[in-house]
Structure formats: C-alpha cells, structure tokens
Design an enzyme around this catalytic site. Structure first.
Site, PDB file in Angstrom:
ATOM      1  N   THR A   1      -6.109 -16.207  -1.832  1.00 28.29           N
ATOM      2  CA  THR A   1      -4.947 -15.448  -1.217  1.00 28.29           C
ATOM      3  C   THR A   1      -3.473 -15.051  -1.467  1.00 28.29           C
ATOM      4  OG1 THR A   1      -3.947 -17.092  -0.017  1.00 28.29           O
ATOM      5  CG2 THR A   1      -5.477 -15.621   1.600  1.00 28.29           C
TER       6      THR A   1
ATOM      7  N   LYS B   1       3.781  -9.793   8.920  1.00 26.78           N
ATOM      8  CA  LYS B   1       2.683 -10.320   8.712  1.00 26.78           C
ATOM      9  C   LYS B   1       1.822 -11.418   9.113  1.00 26.78           C
ATOM     10  CE  LYS B   1       4.154 -10.089   4.535  1.00 26.78           C
ATOM     11  NZ  LYS B   1       4.428 -10.161   2.913  1.00 26.78           N
TER      12      LYS B   1
ATOM     13  N   GLY C   1      -0.359 -13.589  -3.642  1.00 26.82           N
ATOM     14  CA  GLY C   1      -0.258 -12.114  -3.743  1.00 26.82           C
ATOM     15  C   GLY C   1      -0.547 -11.931  -2.556  1.00 26.82           C
ATOM     16  N   THR C   2      -0.516 -11.996  -1.634  1.00 26.11           N
ATOM     17  CA  THR C   2      -1.159 -10.273  -0.570  1.00 26.11           C
ATOM     18  C   THR C   2      -0.165 -10.172   0.144  1.00 26.11           C
ATOM     19  OG1 THR C   2      -2.759 -12.349   0.322  1.00 26.11           O
ATOM     20  CG2 THR C   2      -2.396 -10.903   1.992  1.00 26.11           C
ATOM     21  N   GLY C   3       1.161 -10.735   0.106  1.00 27.67           N
ATOM     22  CA  GLY C   3       2.093  -9.536   0.922  1.00 27.67           C
ATOM     23  C   GLY C   3       3.046  -8.726  -0.278  1.00 27.67           C
ATOM     24  N   CYS C   4       3.035  -9.703  -1.706  1.00 28.66           N
ATOM     25  CA  CYS C   4       3.009  -8.593  -3.167  1.00 28.66           C
ATOM     26  C   CYS C   4       2.466  -6.984  -2.935  1.00 28.66           C
ATOM     27  CB  CYS C   4       2.889  -9.194  -4.218  1.00 28.66           C
ATOM     28  SG  CYS C   4       4.208 -10.654  -3.871  1.00 28.66           S
TER      29      CYS C   4
END
Length: 274
Positions: free
Chosen positions: A212, A180, A214-217
C-alpha cells in the site's frame, strides 16, 4: 502552435522524490499518465527510501522550489495541481504564495506528514502552516486518518468522528474535504467526502495486501489528473477512487522489496479492467 497539433491536459505535482518509485513524485507522474494527463513536477525534497522506510531526507531550498514552480506555470497551461510532501514551513509558504496568486488551479492538497512506514516526513509545526497558509486555497484536501487527526485535533476511531473531523478541517478554508479511511479497522474501507454541507461515503471492500506504499499520493494525483481532464468533482472523485482501488488490487500480487510494496499504477496486472 503548428497546424494539427493539440494540447493535452497538464497536471503539476509539488512533492518529494521517492527513490523506491512507489510514492511521491514518481507515483504522481505515473498516476497522471494513467489518468490521461501530461505530468509536470516541482521537487520539494529528495528522499532515500524503499519499501521498508525512509532512510534520509534532503529538502530543496525555497529558491529552488520557487524556480521549479515558476518554470512550469509560466510555460505550461496547468489545469490541475497537487501537493505532496512539503517538508518545511518555508516550502509550504512558497506553494501558498503561488496558490494565493491563482497560479495553481484546482489545487489538491495531500497533507503528507506521515509515510506508510510510519516515518515522520514533516515537523509538527507544519500543521499550523497547512491550516493558516495553504488550506484556504485548497480545492480539495485529502488527509488520511492520522493526518486528519493532526489537522482537526480530534481522535478518529469511527465514521462519525471522520465526519466531525471533515467539518472541522473545512473551517480552515478548503472547498472540499476528502478523508481516507484505510487506517480504520473493518472489512470495508470507507472514505468521507464533505462538500461543506453534505457528506458522502465511498466504500470498497478492504484488500488484504501489504503493498500500500504510495496509496494516498496515487489517489490525490489521480484526482488532480481527472480534474485537469475536465471531470466535475463528483465524477473525478469516483474515478480516482476506482483507479486507486484497482491499482492496489494489481499491486497486491507483486513481490517488490521486503516491506510495504508499491501499487500497480499502470494496471499491468489487469489492463482490461480500466
């Protein structure tokens, strides 16, 4: 099974709990539901956190984590699974043991080591644990730029270095690598998807928002749900990216907390767009 009943696709998240609700188990379960999967969970840690940062972390015992994963996988037909914060080598090895036995199908490894706030969520030693024990059983590994730097041991400042990092990480055994690119500068956010031979770019216009957390989760959970629902990898990646982008857009108008706020996981801000 009773006549006329059906079994919805089941996804499992193995991650930490976020008391602020924006990341970890809470974000994963919301993303599972929004993407059509029934969510189950195994908690690796209880964290005290909010939009400003992580205040405390209490890791679960290896016995507790083992029991949780065993309870879910022995009773539910899990079609997609993902990891988030693991927190220690001991907990990582528990997950790797289940993966080795084929109990965690199409495992998405989100190597959560650094929170959006910059807080360190895992010891440095866990990097070698990911490489040696867990990545060989990963269907997709989804690091952000700082995590990809730790796994690949190279600095990433541009797109070509992202590709090189993906190639290096792929050598540790995952079937696919998805890096990402949100941490890099530029008007576009460019992600890299590497299938072992070919590289694809997924581009979106950068959204100007502090929300943003928690975007990766959210992305990795949406991907696990899409796979649990039977989508092929290319379509699952696209759907997860679209969903996450819209969740960021929706959350950009929110005022929750005084730091990096959460995403709009159920797209309340624009329900007609998904």
């Amino acid at each position: 099974m009773y006549p006329g009943t059906r079994t919805p696709p089941v996804a499992l998240t193995i991650a930490g709990s976020d008391s602020g609700g924006g990341a970890g188990i809470q974000a994963d379960l919301k993303a599972f539901a929004a993407n059509g999967a029934y969510g189950t969970s195994a908690i690796t840690a209880v964290t005290a956190q909010n939009t400003k940062g992580v205040l405390a972390i209490d890791l679960m015992s290896p016995l507790s984590l083992y029991a949780q994963i065993d309870a879910v996988t022995s009773d539910f037909f899990v079609r997609g699974s993902k990891t988030g914060m693991l927190g220690s080598i001991e907990l990582l090895e528990i997950v790797a043991d289940f993966a080795r036995r084929g109990t965690l199908p199409k495992l998405i490894v989100d190597p959560v080591m650094i929170a959006t706030s910059g807080d360190i969520l895992s010891p440095q030693s866990i990097v070698s644990g990911y490489r040696e024990f867990l990545l060989p059983y990963a269907y997709v590994v989804t690091p952000n730029i700082p995590e990809a730097e730790l796994l690949s041991e190279i600095e990433i400042t541009n797109q070509s270095e992202m590709v090189r990092a993906a190639q290096l990480i792929h050598r540790f055994g995952p079937k696919y690598v998805y890096i990402k690119g949100g941490h890099l500068e530029g008007d576009e956010s460019i992600d890299i998807f590497f299938d072992g031979q070919n590289v694809s770019n997924l581009r979106t216009n950068r959204i100007a928002t502090p929300n943003t957390h928690g975007t990766g989760c959210t992305f990795s959970a949406a991907l696990a749900a899409q796979i649990a629902c039977g989508q092929p990898i290319d379509q699952a990646i696209r759907n997860a990216k679209i969903y996450t982008t819209k969740a960021i857009m929706g959350g950009s108008s929110w005022a929750l907390g005084s730091g990096a706020g959460p995403l709009d996981h159920f797209l309340w801000s624009h329900p007609d767009q998904f």
